[in-house]
Structure formats: C-alpha cells, structure tokens
Design an enzyme around this catalytic site. Structure first.
Site, PDB file in Angstrom:
ATOM      1  N   CYS A   1       0.831  -1.213   0.000  1.00 49.42           N
ATOM      2  CA  CYS A   1       0.000   0.000   0.000  1.00 49.42           C
ATOM      3  C   CYS A   1       0.868   1.266   0.000  1.00 49.42           C
ATOM      4  O   CYS A   1       1.598   1.509  -0.942  1.00 49.42           O
ATOM      5  CB  CYS A   1      -1.001  -0.026   1.144  1.00 49.42           C
ATOM      6  SG  CYS A   1      -2.348   1.173   0.908  1.00 49.42           S
TER       7      CYS A   1
ATOM      8  N   HIS B   1      -4.277  -4.536  -0.210  1.00 49.00           N
ATOM      9  CA  HIS B   1      -4.049  -5.076   1.139  1.00 49.00           C
ATOM     10  C   HIS B   1      -4.457  -6.544   1.181  1.00 49.00           C
ATOM     11  O   HIS B   1      -5.402  -6.918   1.887  1.00 49.00           O
ATOM     12  CB  HIS B   1      -4.854  -4.291   2.176  1.00 49.00           C
ATOM     13  CG  HIS B   1      -4.213  -3.026   2.628  1.00 49.00           C
ATOM     14  ND1 HIS B   1      -3.080  -2.996   3.417  1.00 49.00           N
ATOM     15  CD2 HIS B   1      -4.546  -1.725   2.400  1.00 49.00           C
ATOM     16  CE1 HIS B   1      -2.747  -1.739   3.671  1.00 49.00           C
ATOM     17  NE2 HIS B   1      -3.615  -0.951   3.064  1.00 49.00           N
TER      18      HIS B   1
ATOM     19  N   GLU C   1      -3.195  -8.765   2.749  1.00 45.14           N
ATOM     20  CA  GLU C   1      -2.971  -9.304   4.098  1.00 45.14           C
ATOM     21  C   GLU C   1      -4.143  -9.040   5.034  1.00 45.14           C
ATOM     22  O   GLU C   1      -4.183  -9.609   6.134  1.00 45.14           O
ATOM     23  CB  GLU C   1      -1.689  -8.709   4.695  1.00 45.14           C
ATOM     24  CG  GLU C   1      -1.822  -7.331   5.309  1.00 45.14           C
ATOM     25  CD  GLU C   1      -1.864  -6.194   4.300  1.00 45.14           C
ATOM     26  OE1 GLU C   1      -1.885  -5.025   4.730  1.00 45.14           O
ATOM     27  OE2 GLU C   1      -1.877  -6.472   3.084  1.00 45.14           O
TER      28      GLU C   1
END
EC number: 2.3.1.31
Length: 301
Positions: A142, A235, A237
């Site tokens: 990001c 993102h 994750e």
C-alpha cells in the site's frame, strides 16, 4: 517446497516451464538449510493487528522463518505502548549491520502528505537504500509500495477524489511470472487508500513490470528486476474484519465515509463481510517467500 526428481525425468522440463520448483537429487543431498531471516517494518498505527495479519500469511508455508519486527525511531507511535515496542521491536540502527533474506514494508495512514512531509521519510529512505544491497527481496504494501516506487523509480502518487475503499476484481497482466503462480486470471484484493499510482507511469519505467491491474482500483501488483522489489498497492494481508473496523472507526468520527464496495453481503453494513481474497492473499505471500526469497537467497548472507 521443491520437488526432488531425477534430472533426466521428461516431466522436469514441463514443470520448470510452469515455474514449479524442482530439484535434482544431487542438489538436495548437498544443500544447506537454515531459517530465513525476515524483517517486517511495521508502519501501521494498529501494530498488533498488522503483526497478526502478516505473521498469519508468512507462517502458512513449510518454510522456517526468523522474524524481526522493526519500528521507526524517528516517529512516536501513539497507538501502541512503549513496553510493546521495547519488548518486541528493533530499530534500523539495531539491525543496519545485518543482512536479511526478506523485508516487508507495510502501509501507513500518511498518504495525503507529500512523501517529504512524512516525519520519518529520511529514516525510511535509509532503510530502502539499505534494502538494495542487504536484502534478497523486499515486499512493499500500500503506502509502503507507493513510497518504494517513488524512492527507487521516481513514480509519483496522485490524490483520489474519493477514497478507494472495498474489495475489487483484478486481472493478471503477465502470464508465467513466478509471483503469480497458481493465480486465477481474475482475482480479488482489498484496497483502502486516498491516493494512487497510475499505469502509464509504471509502464514508462523499463525496469518495472505491471503484473495485476483493476479497471476500478487501478494498479495492484508491480515487480522490479529479478524480483528484488515487489510492490502490492492493495491489502491482500487484511483479515476478514479489517475493512469493517476502518469503516466503523471513520463513521464514528463523523467522517464522510462510504460503505466499502463489494465487501458486506448485499452491500449492507449490518450483514457480515464476504471474504473473497484470502486464497490469493496466501498465494501472494507464499510465492514471494518461495520464489524470490527462499530460492534466491544465499546460504551465507
């Protein structure tokens, strides 16, 4: 993990063309194996949530990892106790004379600032410069990806009229790239940002390859020469509840925040989120660790 097969087996060439890691018996019998040293530069204010998200993904492989958590010495973290930082984190000065197999640079909620206005920008520049010669591969996430693209390649970021917020469909732009091994041609990833990098700027840099893009969310995955630098603008994750928590936080502050797109069932924030990115998130991190860290790093750093 590698498949050990006879070097003359006909299927070996087929598997290698598909980026399947095959190893000869001779190499397997002589290789040295050790834990991979992975540093995580955690720039997020919600440090403990980010720790869990990243460790969950990088821990989901057969590889043994020795993880070192880093924080910025030049920035005062207000959302985590000093005791937590002292107990579990190091600074760049603590590790600058070491080498690492992999480095992860997280996002940070500073994207509306110019890079040079971020209070730890000079320290981050030192870390990114250090990574060029002391880290086998660095994964930027990001804002960390925007910062890395800007520092290493001069790629600018641009403000968005509205926050890119939700879960978006992406298309693979390059086939047969190891980072995308096992990816579907279309896959989902969350985004949560107020700025963007643009496809044309990426394509103008000959050292960079655009790997995945979204009609709505724009650039997602970019890779540098030999996979030494990987950039993920989304993102992957994020856990199931992260976008919900961000939405409720901003709503409770009275901010003008839209419901994250393509996230809640029936787009209703009173219903549960639908996770459509978990499998590709796991693939992204496992492929990075396997192909660009484990297979490329020397035994002696």
């Amino acid at each position: 993990m590698p498949i050990i097969i006879d070097k003359d087996l006909p299927a070996r060439k087929v598997l290698q063309k598909e980026n399947i890691f095959v190893m000869t018996k001779e190499r397997a019998e002589t290789q040295d194996i050790r834990a991979l040293k992975i540093a995580i530069l955690n720039l997020m204010p919600t440090k403990q949530d980010t720790e869990a998200q990243l460790l969950r993904l990088i821990g989901n492989t057969p590889l043994q990892l020795d993880v070192h958590l880093l924080h910025m010495e030049s920035h005062l973290s207000r959302n985590v106790t000093q005791e937590h930082l002292t107990s579990f984190y190091k600074t760049f000065r603590d590790i600058e004379n070491e080498k690492f197999d992999g480095l992860i640079i997280t996002g940070a909620p500073v994207e509306t600032l110019a890079f040079e206005e971020v209070d730890y920008w000079e320290e981050l520049k030192h870390i990114m410069e250090y990574s060029k010669t002391n880290v086998t591969s660095t994964l930027h996430i990001c804002w960390g990806a925007q910062a890395g693209l800007y520092y290493h390649y001069g790629v600018p970021k641009y403000p968005l009229k509205e926050k890119m917020f939700g879960v978006f469909e992406h298309e693979v732009c390059e086939q047969h790239v190891k980072l995308l091994q096992g990816f579907d041609e279309l896959f989902f990833a969350p985004h949560s940002r107020h700025t963007e990098v643009r496809e044309n700027d990426i394509r103008e840099v000959k050292e960079l390859t655009l790997l995945a893009n979204s009609e709505e969310a724009g650039v997602h995955l970019v890779i540098g020469p030999e996979g030494r630098q990987v950039f993920a603008l989304g993102h992957s994750e994020y856990s199931c509840e992260t976008l919900k928590q961000e939405y409720e936080r901003d709503r409770d502050k009275g901010l003008n925040i839209d419901v994250p797109k393509n996230y809640f069932k029936h787009n209703n924030p009173d219903e549960k989120p639908l996770v459509r990115w978990r499998s590709h998130g796991n693939l992204l991190f496992s492929n990075w660790l396997n192909y660009y860290v484990y297979q490329e790093t020397p035994y002696i750093l």
